[in-house]
Design a protein around this motif. Structure first.
Motif, short mmCIF file in Angstrom:
data_model
loop_
_atom_site.label_atom_id
_atom_site.label_comp_id
_atom_site.label_asym_id
_atom_site.label_seq_id
_atom_site.Cartn_x
_atom_site.Cartn_y
_atom_site.Cartn_z
N SER A 4 10.02 0.26 1.36
CA SER A 4 9.75 0.45 2.79
C SER A 4 9.66 -0.88 3.51
O SER A 4 10.17 -1.04 4.63
CB SER A 4 8.45 1.24 2.98
OG SER A 4 8.54 2.52 2.40
N LEU A 5 9.01 -1.88 2.89
CA LEU A 5 8.90 -3.20 3.51
C LEU A 5 10.26 -3.85 3.70
O LEU A 5 10.50 -4.54 4.70
CB LEU A 5 8.01 -4.10 2.65
CG LEU A 5 6.51 -3.78 2.61
CD1 LEU A 5 5.82 -4.66 1.57
CD2 LEU A 5 5.88 -3.96 3.98
N ALA A 6 11.16 -3.63 2.74
CA ALA A 6 12.49 -4.22 2.84
C ALA A 6 13.21 -3.77 4.10
O ALA A 6 13.93 -4.55 4.74
CB ALA A 6 13.31 -3.86 1.61
N PRO B 102 1.35 3.25 8.31
CA PRO B 102 1.86 4.55 7.85
C PRO B 102 2.49 4.47 6.46
O PRO B 102 2.38 5.41 5.66
CB PRO B 102 2.89 4.93 8.91
CG PRO B 102 2.44 4.21 10.14
CD PRO B 102 1.88 2.91 9.66
N PHE B 103 3.13 3.36 6.15
CA PHE B 103 3.77 3.21 4.84
C PHE B 103 2.73 2.90 3.76
O PHE B 103 2.91 3.29 2.61
CB PHE B 103 4.82 2.10 4.91
CG PHE B 103 5.93 2.40 5.87
CD1 PHE B 103 6.99 3.21 5.50
CD2 PHE B 103 5.89 1.90 7.16
CE1 PHE B 103 8.00 3.52 6.40
CE2 PHE B 103 6.91 2.19 8.06
CZ PHE B 103 7.96 3.00 7.68
N VAL B 104 1.67 2.23 4.13
CA VAL B 104 0.55 2.02 3.20
C VAL B 104 -0.02 3.38 2.78
O VAL B 104 -0.36 3.58 1.61
CB VAL B 104 -0.54 1.15 3.86
CG1 VAL B 104 -1.83 1.16 3.05
CG2 VAL B 104 -0.03 -0.28 4.04
N ARG B 105 -0.09 4.29 3.71
CA ARG B 105 -0.66 5.62 3.43
C ARG B 105 0.31 6.53 2.67
O ARG B 105 -0.10 7.31 1.81
CB ARG B 105 -1.06 6.30 4.74
CG ARG B 105 -2.28 5.70 5.43
CD ARG B 105 -2.73 6.59 6.57
NE ARG B 105 -3.97 6.14 7.17
CZ ARG B 105 -4.11 5.73 8.42
NH1 ARG B 105 -3.05 5.73 9.23
NH2 ARG B 105 -5.28 5.34 8.90
N GLU B 106 1.60 6.44 2.98
CA GLU B 106 2.51 7.51 2.57
C GLU B 106 3.61 7.12 1.60
O GLU B 106 4.23 7.99 1.00
CB GLU B 106 3.19 8.11 3.82
CG GLU B 106 2.24 8.59 4.90
CD GLU B 106 1.35 9.74 4.45
OE1 GLU B 106 1.70 10.42 3.48
OE2 GLU B 106 0.29 9.94 5.07
N SER B 107 3.90 5.82 1.41
CA SER B 107 5.13 5.46 0.70
C SER B 107 5.01 5.41 -0.81
O SER B 107 6.01 5.48 -1.51
CB SER B 107 5.64 4.09 1.21
OG SER B 107 4.71 3.07 0.88
N THR B 108 3.80 5.31 -1.33
CA THR B 108 3.64 5.16 -2.78
C THR B 108 3.57 6.52 -3.47
O THR B 108 3.23 7.54 -2.88
CB THR B 108 2.36 4.38 -3.11
OG1 THR B 108 1.22 5.15 -2.74
CG2 THR B 108 2.33 3.04 -2.38
N GLU B 109 3.88 6.50 -4.75
CA GLU B 109 3.79 7.72 -5.55
C GLU B 109 2.36 8.26 -5.56
O GLU B 109 2.14 9.46 -5.43
CB GLU B 109 4.26 7.44 -6.97
CG GLU B 109 4.32 8.67 -7.86
CD GLU B 109 4.87 8.35 -9.23
OE1 GLU B 109 4.10 7.86 -10.07
OE2 GLU B 109 6.06 8.59 -9.46
N GLU B 110 1.38 7.36 -5.67
CA GLU B 110 -0.01 7.79 -5.70
C GLU B 110 -0.43 8.37 -4.35
O GLU B 110 -1.15 9.38 -4.28
CB GLU B 110 -0.92 6.61 -6.06
CG GLU B 110 -2.35 6.98 -6.38
CD GLU B 110 -2.49 7.86 -7.60
OE1 GLU B 110 -3.42 8.70 -7.61
OE2 GLU B 110 -1.67 7.74 -8.52
N GLY B 111 0.02 7.75 -3.26
CA GLY B 111 -0.30 8.27 -1.94
C GLY B 111 0.26 9.67 -1.72
O GLY B 111 -0.40 10.53 -1.12
#
Length: 228
Positions: free
Chosen positions: A62-64, A201-210
């Motif tokens: 997402s950061l990329a 929003p990506f901190v909250r939603e982009s990871t597998e754990e999130g």
């Protein structure tokens, strides 16, 4: 190159960060081979954002896209997981030749060697997303956010740089918040400014754990602090 499949790269979630692991790391930041790490020959990257314990790379990807002019690096201790992220980035680069050149991953221990990779006041953002809670009292020394480690993070962050933590474990949230509140080099970001931060929003939603927490209707407890 086809996208790697997570089922072939699964590894237990817990890794002892204080154990002796076999991996390479530079003795000094000046020795870090960024061209090799990012597989680039036409420029020398300067890392801006670091995702500590990047897991399967959801935030990195997402950061990329969100920050195409900034370089992001993931730190991941688990062998298979870091291999997956590396293959995922290679696959995305092949599909999109002009993209994802600004993201990479290293297998390294952030608790021990962040300062081997980066000089003072060189980073703009540090992420700690759904870190291992290490519930037992005798294992709290393994937690990736602690008073001692926060001093290292403050050393690496630029003035005005941000540190992001998120967890679904209330006790860990209180621990990280207390550590940050009591540290003399960090101030909390006001809630209204947090919601205006494009990366949140990506901190909250982009990871597998999130995503797992969302499926289970869990709560996501977020802290964002600024380096004084």
């Amino acid at each position: 190159m086809p996208h790697p499949q997570k089922k072939y790269f699964r590894q237990r979630a817990h890794a002892n960060p204080l154990s002796d692991h076999t991996y390479e790391y530079p003795l000094f930041p000046s020795e870090a081979d960024w061209n090799r790490i990012f597989a680039l020959t036409d420029c020398t990257p300067k890392v801006d954002f670091v995702d500590v314990g990047c897991g399967y790379g959801g935030l990195l990807i997402s950061l990329a896209k969100l920050y195409p002019d900034n370089y992001s690096l993931g730190f991941e201790l688990r062998v298979k997981v870091s291999d997956y992220v590396r293959e995922r980035i290679v696959s995305l680069r092949e599909e999109n030749p002009s993209e994802y050149r600004n993201v990479s991953v290293v297998r390294a221990n952030a608790m021990k060697h962040l300062t081997n990779f980066f000089p003072k006041a060189s980073l703009s953002k540090l992420f700690f997303l759904f870190p291992d809670p290490h519930f037992k009292k005798e294992k709290r020394k393994w937690r990736i956010v602690s008073p001692t480690l926060l001093s290292e993070y403050a050393y690496l962050l630029k003035s005005g740089g941000r540190i992001y933590t998120i967890t679904d474990v209330h006790e860990l949230y209180e621990w990280m918040k207390q550590c940050l509140d009591e540290h003399p080099l960090f101030d909390p970001i006001p809630e209204e400014d947090i919601e205006n931060d494009p990366v949140v929003p990506f901190v909250r939603e982009s990871t597998e754990e999130g995503k797992k927490v969302a499926r289970n209707n869990g709560v996501k407890l977020l802290c964002v602090y600024v380096r004084k």
